[in-house]
Scaffold this motif. Structure first.
Motif, short mmCIF file in Angstrom:
data_model
loop_
_atom_site.label_atom_id
_atom_site.label_comp_id
_atom_site.label_asym_id
_atom_site.label_seq_id
_atom_site.Cartn_x
_atom_site.Cartn_y
_atom_site.Cartn_z
N TRP A 118 0.82 -1.21 0.00
CA TRP A 118 0.00 0.00 0.00
C TRP A 118 0.86 1.26 0.00
CZ3 TRP A 118 -1.00 3.99 3.61
CH2 TRP A 118 -2.09 4.82 3.26
N TYR A 119 1.90 1.30 0.85
CA TYR A 119 2.76 2.48 0.92
C TYR A 119 3.37 2.80 -0.44
CZ TYR A 119 2.69 2.02 6.05
OH TYR A 119 2.33 1.93 7.36
N LEU A 120 3.89 1.78 -1.12
CA LEU A 120 4.55 2.02 -2.41
C LEU A 120 3.55 2.31 -3.52
CD1 LEU A 120 7.33 -0.65 -2.03
CD2 LEU A 120 7.72 1.78 -2.37
N ALA A 121 2.39 1.64 -3.47
CA ALA A 121 1.36 1.91 -4.49
C ALA A 121 0.86 3.35 -4.39
CB ALA A 121 0.20 0.93 -4.33
N LYS A 122 0.79 3.87 -3.17
CA LYS A 122 0.36 5.26 -2.97
C LYS A 122 1.34 6.24 -3.61
CE LYS A 122 -2.42 6.97 -0.56
NZ LYS A 122 -3.73 7.61 -0.88
N HIS A 123 2.57 5.80 -3.80
CA HIS A 123 3.59 6.64 -4.44
C HIS A 123 3.86 6.19 -5.87
CE1 HIS A 123 4.13 7.87 -0.27
NE2 HIS A 123 4.74 8.94 -0.74
N ASN A 124 2.83 5.58 -6.47
CA ASN A 124 2.83 5.27 -7.90
C ASN A 124 3.88 4.23 -8.29
OD1 ASN A 124 1.41 5.73 -10.30
ND2 ASN A 124 3.02 7.08 -11.08
N LYS A 125 4.19 3.32 -7.37
CA LYS A 125 5.11 2.23 -7.68
C LYS A 125 4.32 0.98 -8.06
CE LYS A 125 8.61 4.75 -6.17
NZ LYS A 125 9.73 5.23 -7.01
N SER A 126 4.88 0.17 -8.92
CA SER A 126 4.23 -1.07 -9.34
C SER A 126 4.33 -2.13 -8.24
CB SER A 126 4.87 -1.61 -10.62
OG SER A 126 4.72 -0.69 -11.67
N ALA A 127 3.35 -3.05 -8.24
CA ALA A 127 3.33 -4.13 -7.25
C ALA A 127 3.19 -5.47 -7.96
CB ALA A 127 2.19 -3.93 -6.27
N LEU A 128 4.02 -6.41 -7.55
CA LEU A 128 3.96 -7.78 -8.07
C LEU A 128 3.71 -8.70 -6.89
CD1 LEU A 128 4.42 -9.51 -10.66
CD2 LEU A 128 6.84 -9.64 -10.01
N ARG A 129 2.56 -9.38 -6.90
CA ARG A 129 2.20 -10.24 -5.76
C ARG A 129 2.26 -11.70 -6.18
NH1 ARG A 129 0.30 -12.09 -1.34
NH2 ARG A 129 -1.84 -12.61 -0.78
N GLU A 130 3.08 -12.48 -5.46
CA GLU A 130 3.26 -13.89 -5.78
C GLU A 130 2.40 -14.74 -4.85
OE1 GLU A 130 6.61 -16.25 -8.02
OE2 GLU A 130 6.47 -14.11 -7.72
N LEU A 131 1.48 -15.52 -5.41
CA LEU A 131 0.62 -16.40 -4.63
C LEU A 131 1.33 -17.75 -4.49
CD1 LEU A 131 -2.83 -15.62 -6.29
CD2 LEU A 131 -1.86 -14.61 -4.22
N CYS A 132 1.79 -18.06 -3.27
CA CYS A 132 2.57 -19.27 -3.04
C CYS A 132 1.82 -20.31 -2.23
CB CYS A 132 3.87 -18.92 -2.30
SG CYS A 132 4.87 -17.66 -3.11
N ASN A 133 0.66 -19.95 -1.68
CA ASN A 133 -0.08 -20.86 -0.80
C ASN A 133 -1.54 -20.92 -1.23
OD1 ASN A 133 1.82 -18.89 1.07
ND2 ASN A 133 2.18 -21.05 1.45
N ASP A 134 -2.23 -21.92 -0.73
CA ASP A 134 -3.66 -22.07 -0.99
C ASP A 134 -4.42 -21.06 -0.14
OD1 ASP A 134 -6.18 -22.87 -1.64
OD2 ASP A 134 -6.10 -24.80 -0.60
N VAL A 135 -4.75 -19.92 -0.74
CA VAL A 135 -5.44 -18.84 -0.04
C VAL A 135 -6.78 -18.57 -0.72
CG1 VAL A 135 -3.38 -17.72 0.89
CG2 VAL A 135 -4.13 -17.16 -1.41
N PRO A 136 -7.78 -18.07 0.04
CA PRO A 136 -9.09 -17.84 -0.55
C PRO A 136 -9.18 -16.60 -1.41
CG PRO A 136 -9.11 -17.24 1.77
CD PRO A 136 -7.77 -17.86 1.51
N SER A 137 -8.22 -15.68 -1.25
CA SER A 137 -8.28 -14.42 -2.00
C SER A 137 -6.87 -13.93 -2.29
CB SER A 137 -9.04 -13.36 -1.19
OG SER A 137 -8.90 -12.08 -1.79
N PRO A 138 -6.65 -13.29 -3.44
CA PRO A 138 -5.33 -12.71 -3.73
C PRO A 138 -5.08 -11.40 -3.00
CG PRO A 138 -6.82 -12.26 -5.53
CD PRO A 138 -7.58 -13.11 -4.57
N TYR A 139 -6.11 -10.88 -2.34
CA TYR A 139 -6.02 -9.58 -1.68
C TYR A 139 -5.80 -9.77 -0.18
CZ TYR A 139 -8.40 -8.60 -6.09
OH TYR A 139 -8.75 -8.56 -7.42
N TYR A 140 -4.66 -9.29 0.32
CA TYR A 140 -4.32 -9.45 1.72
C TYR A 140 -3.69 -8.17 2.23
CZ TYR A 140 -2.88 -11.75 6.02
OH TYR A 140 -2.75 -12.08 7.34
N PRO A 141 -3.96 -7.76 3.48
CA PRO A 141 -4.76 -8.40 4.52
C PRO A 141 -6.25 -8.43 4.17
CG PRO A 141 -3.29 -6.74 5.46
CD PRO A 141 -3.29 -6.54 3.98
#
Length: 216
Positions: A118-141
């Motif tokens: 969130w901090y970096l996205a607020k300053h217009n930085k790109s985000a790459l999120r790697e899903l490594c576990n069986d989770v119900p949603s890609p959005y965390y927290p």
């Protein structure tokens, strides 16, 4: 280019996401001479500690109390006690470095991952999120899924899934950019033994024979 790598756990504390993060960036460092720093959370440690692991600058930001020592309602209380500490310490870490990193690459899920994304996205930085576990949603927290969803609906962000199942889940949550990148497997390191050899070894080292069924 300089990258902030954030993992829910990292060496020397073992985890699947930490292992994937470490191996990925050691390969990239050797091939492209990229620069990166690592921030990790922890289940085994508390507080903030900076150290070097195999030439990587690592900062561990964990809560002040280990939640796994408690159960039920007390565990939830401890999680909420740790939450503001972890978020604040992530802010202290990133505040003087906001212009240092080109993007953030996260592995696993933790409050540090959510905060720094969130901090970096607020300053217009790109985000790459790697899903490594069986989770119900890609959005965390999960309590801030609306904020995370807005970040990963951006063209500047991407979700990486390590399996078709996780890719399907990300698509169901309307993630805009998805890349499936399975864990590399060296097939030559695996082989199937012939049944005759299996039964010969079983007879030699155990009391079982070919009429027994062994469950492991």
């Amino acid at each position: 280019m300089k990258i902030l790598v954030v993992s829910s756990k990292y060496y020397p504390e073992y985890s699947g996401s930490g292992f994937r993060a470490h191996k990925t960036y050691k390969r990239l460092e050797g091939k492209y001479s990229i620069n990166y720093d690592v921030v990790s959370s922890s289940l085994e440690q508390t507080g903030v500690q900076s150290f070097i692991y195999e030439d990587a600058n690592v900062t561990r930001i964990a809560g002040i109390i280990k939640p796994f020592k408690y159960k039920g309602i007390m565990q939830k209380v401890v999680v909420w006690i740790n939450f503001p500490f972890e978020v604040f310490r992530c802010w202290l870490y990133i505040r003087p470095k906001l212009n240092t990193y080109d993007f953030v690459h996260t592995f696993g899920h933790s409050r540090a991952i959510g905060s720094l994304t969130w901090y970096l996205a607020k300053h217009n930085k790109s985000a790459l999120r790697e899903l490594c576990n069986d989770v119900p949603s890609p959005y965390y927290p999960k309590r801030f899924q609306g904020i995370m969803k807005s970040i990963f609906n951006s063209k500047k962000s991407m979700v990486v899934a390590i399996s078709p199942m996780l890719e399907k889940m990300a698509k169901q949550h309307l993630v805009k950019n998805i890349w499936q990148r399975p864990n590399p497997v060296e097939i030559n390191k695996f082989s199937l033994e012939l049944k005759e050899k299996k039964y010969l070894l079983r007879k030699k080292i155990t009391h079982f024979d070919d009429k027994d069924i062994v469950l492991a």
